[in-house]
Design a protein around this motif. Structure first.
Motif, mmCIF file in Angstrom:
data_model
loop_
_atom_site.group_PDB
_atom_site.id
_atom_site.type_symbol
_atom_site.label_atom_id
_atom_site.label_comp_id
_atom_site.label_asym_id
_atom_site.label_seq_id
_atom_site.Cartn_x
_atom_site.Cartn_y
_atom_site.Cartn_z
ATOM 1 N N PRO A 112 9.543 68.232 -111.512
ATOM 2 C CA PRO A 112 10.066 67.174 -112.577
ATOM 3 C C PRO A 112 10.921 65.982 -111.847
ATOM 4 C CG PRO A 112 11.198 69.418 -112.573
ATOM 5 C CD PRO A 112 10.022 69.513 -111.649
ATOM 6 N N TRP A 113 11.408 66.191 -110.744
ATOM 7 C CA TRP A 113 11.910 65.155 -109.995
ATOM 8 C C TRP A 113 10.966 64.224 -109.705
ATOM 9 C CZ3 TRP A 113 14.836 67.728 -105.286
ATOM 10 C CH2 TRP A 113 16.069 68.426 -105.878
ATOM 11 N N LEU A 114 9.545 64.510 -109.102
ATOM 12 C CA LEU A 114 8.421 63.571 -109.176
ATOM 13 C C LEU A 114 8.163 62.741 -110.215
ATOM 14 C CD1 LEU A 114 6.461 65.663 -106.564
ATOM 15 C CD2 LEU A 114 7.252 63.363 -105.958
ATOM 16 N N LYS A 115 7.893 63.719 -111.404
ATOM 17 C CA LYS A 115 7.522 63.057 -112.675
ATOM 18 C C LYS A 115 8.617 62.063 -113.029
ATOM 19 C CE LYS A 115 5.007 66.888 -114.355
ATOM 20 N NZ LYS A 115 4.885 67.918 -115.571
ATOM 21 N N ALA A 116 9.910 62.005 -112.772
ATOM 22 C CA ALA A 116 11.078 61.091 -113.093
ATOM 23 C C ALA A 116 11.049 59.756 -112.191
ATOM 24 C CB ALA A 116 12.080 61.915 -113.416
ATOM 25 N N ALA A 117 11.033 60.310 -111.018
ATOM 26 C CA ALA A 117 11.397 59.362 -109.863
ATOM 27 C C ALA A 117 10.297 58.886 -108.897
ATOM 28 C CB ALA A 117 12.408 59.962 -109.188
ATOM 29 N N GLY A 118 9.323 59.557 -108.780
ATOM 30 C CA GLY A 118 8.139 59.244 -107.920
ATOM 31 C C GLY A 118 8.683 59.042 -106.452
ATOM 32 N N GLU A 119 8.079 57.813 -106.087
ATOM 33 C CA GLU A 119 8.285 57.503 -104.719
ATOM 34 C C GLU A 119 9.671 57.171 -104.243
ATOM 35 O OE1 GLU A 119 5.639 54.538 -103.322
ATOM 36 O OE2 GLU A 119 3.917 55.455 -104.770
ATOM 37 N N THR A 122 13.083 61.803 -90.118
ATOM 38 C CA THR A 122 11.960 62.436 -90.509
ATOM 39 C C THR A 122 10.858 61.428 -90.697
ATOM 40 O OG1 THR A 122 13.121 64.144 -91.213
ATOM 41 C CG2 THR A 122 10.982 64.307 -91.928
ATOM 42 N N TRP A 123 11.225 60.305 -91.553
ATOM 43 C CA TRP A 123 10.056 59.416 -91.857
ATOM 44 C C TRP A 123 9.639 58.872 -90.533
ATOM 45 C CZ3 TRP A 123 6.977 58.016 -95.651
ATOM 46 C CH2 TRP A 123 6.476 56.638 -95.701
ATOM 47 N N ARG A 124 10.663 58.297 -89.736
ATOM 48 C CA ARG A 124 10.007 57.472 -88.757
ATOM 49 C C ARG A 124 9.382 58.367 -87.572
ATOM 50 N NH1 ARG A 124 15.503 55.623 -89.381
ATOM 51 N NH2 ARG A 124 16.114 57.000 -87.726
ATOM 52 N N ALA A 125 9.424 59.770 -87.586
ATOM 53 C CA ALA A 125 8.433 60.501 -86.890
ATOM 54 C C ALA A 125 7.318 61.038 -87.556
ATOM 55 C CB ALA A 125 9.264 61.950 -86.497
ATOM 56 N N LEU A 126 7.047 60.571 -88.734
ATOM 57 C CA LEU A 126 5.480 60.820 -89.299
ATOM 58 C C LEU A 126 4.706 59.849 -88.715
ATOM 59 C CD1 LEU A 126 6.511 61.148 -93.319
ATOM 60 C CD2 LEU A 126 6.006 62.912 -91.389
ATOM 61 N N SER A 127 3.419 60.604 -88.740
ATOM 62 C CA SER A 127 2.230 59.649 -88.099
ATOM 63 C C SER A 127 1.813 58.699 -89.355
ATOM 64 C CB SER A 127 1.013 60.432 -87.995
ATOM 65 O OG SER A 127 0.703 61.157 -89.294
ATOM 66 N N ASP A 128 1.370 57.711 -89.133
ATOM 67 C CA ASP A 128 0.667 56.563 -90.075
ATOM 68 C C ASP A 128 -0.070 57.551 -91.267
ATOM 69 O OD1 ASP A 128 2.029 54.679 -88.913
ATOM 70 O OD2 ASP A 128 0.364 53.655 -87.840
ATOM 71 N N ALA A 129 -0.969 58.363 -90.841
ATOM 72 C CA ALA A 129 -1.602 59.299 -91.874
ATOM 73 C C ALA A 129 -0.962 59.925 -92.885
ATOM 74 C CB ALA A 129 -2.554 59.948 -91.150
ATOM 75 N N ASP A 130 0.454 60.579 -92.308
ATOM 76 C CA ASP A 130 1.365 61.090 -93.108
ATOM 77 C C ASP A 130 2.153 60.155 -93.980
ATOM 78 O OD1 ASP A 130 0.450 63.852 -92.447
ATOM 79 O OD2 ASP A 130 1.951 64.146 -90.986
ATOM 80 N N LYS A 131 2.632 58.827 -93.446
ATOM 81 C CA LYS A 131 3.217 58.139 -94.092
ATOM 82 C C LYS A 131 2.485 57.574 -95.288
ATOM 83 C CE LYS A 131 6.345 56.372 -90.756
ATOM 84 N NZ LYS A 131 6.574 55.360 -89.613
ATOM 85 N N ALA A 132 1.024 57.516 -95.135
ATOM 86 C CA ALA A 132 0.235 57.178 -96.282
ATOM 87 C C ALA A 132 0.164 58.107 -97.421
ATOM 88 C CB ALA A 132 -1.186 57.018 -95.659
ATOM 89 N N LYS A 133 0.784 59.288 -97.163
ATOM 90 C CA LYS A 133 0.712 60.376 -98.286
ATOM 91 C C LYS A 133 1.844 60.140 -99.144
ATOM 92 C CE LYS A 133 -1.825 63.497 -95.379
ATOM 93 N NZ LYS A 133 -1.482 64.887 -94.625
ATOM 94 N N ALA A 134 2.838 59.317 -98.988
ATOM 95 C CA ALA A 134 3.828 58.982 -99.780
ATOM 96 C C ALA A 134 3.764 58.215 -101.008
ATOM 97 C CB ALA A 134 4.972 58.254 -98.898
ATOM 98 N N THR A 135 2.517 58.291 -101.607
ATOM 99 C CA THR A 135 2.205 57.863 -102.870
ATOM 100 C C THR A 135 1.371 58.805 -103.550
ATOM 101 O OG1 THR A 135 0.081 56.752 -102.098
ATOM 102 C CG2 THR A 135 2.359 55.523 -101.910
ATOM 103 N N GLY A 136 1.303 58.492 -104.787
ATOM 104 C CA GLY A 136 0.324 59.275 -105.779
ATOM 105 C C GLY A 136 0.342 60.826 -105.579
ATOM 106 N N SER A 137 -0.799 61.447 -105.596
ATOM 107 C CA SER A 137 -0.955 62.921 -105.662
ATOM 108 C C SER A 137 -0.666 63.473 -104.309
ATOM 109 C CB SER A 137 -2.275 63.245 -106.289
ATOM 110 O OG SER A 137 -3.198 62.830 -105.197
#
Length: 106
Positions: free
Chosen positions: A38-45, A54-69
């Motif tokens: 429900p949080w994702l439906k209401a607030a998304g990204e 944690t964000w800064r430590a993610l790979s570019d590939a993982d950061k690309a997952k921060a959208t959509g499904s």
């Protein structure tokens, strides 16, 4: 619920029956992961804390997952990426301690 999961947002918020969802650690979050949908439906990204270590430590590939499904899987795998607090206000979800959040919980 788990100790530390639901806390009053502040004295005024307790009177308005609003709840801050507090994520003390990954184990607690994983036991309550159903709240994420429900949080994702209401607030998304807006849920993603792009300022976190944690964000800064993610790979570019993982950061690309921060959208959509892909976002749900990214946050389930890295619950510390969720910006806090997450406040459920009726059917609305407020994310982060922003001016908007402060005004809404008055």
């Amino acid at each position: 619920g788990a100790s530390g999961w639901a806390l009053p947002a502040h004295p005024g918020a307790a009177r308005k029956h609003q709840t801050v969802m507090f994520i003390p650690d990954a184990a607690t979050f994983n036991s309550r992961a159903s709240a994420l949908v429900p949080w994702l439906k209401a607030a998304g990204e807006k849920l993603v804390n792009r300022s976190s270590t944690t964000w800064r430590a993610l790979s570019d590939a993982d950061k690309a997952k921060a959208t959509g499904s892909s976002l749900e899987g990214l946050l389930l795998g890295n619950p510390t990426l969720i910006k806090r607090p997450v406040i459920e206000l009726g059917g609305e979800v407020l994310v982060g301690w922003t001016a908007e959040t402060k005004a809404r919980i008055g």
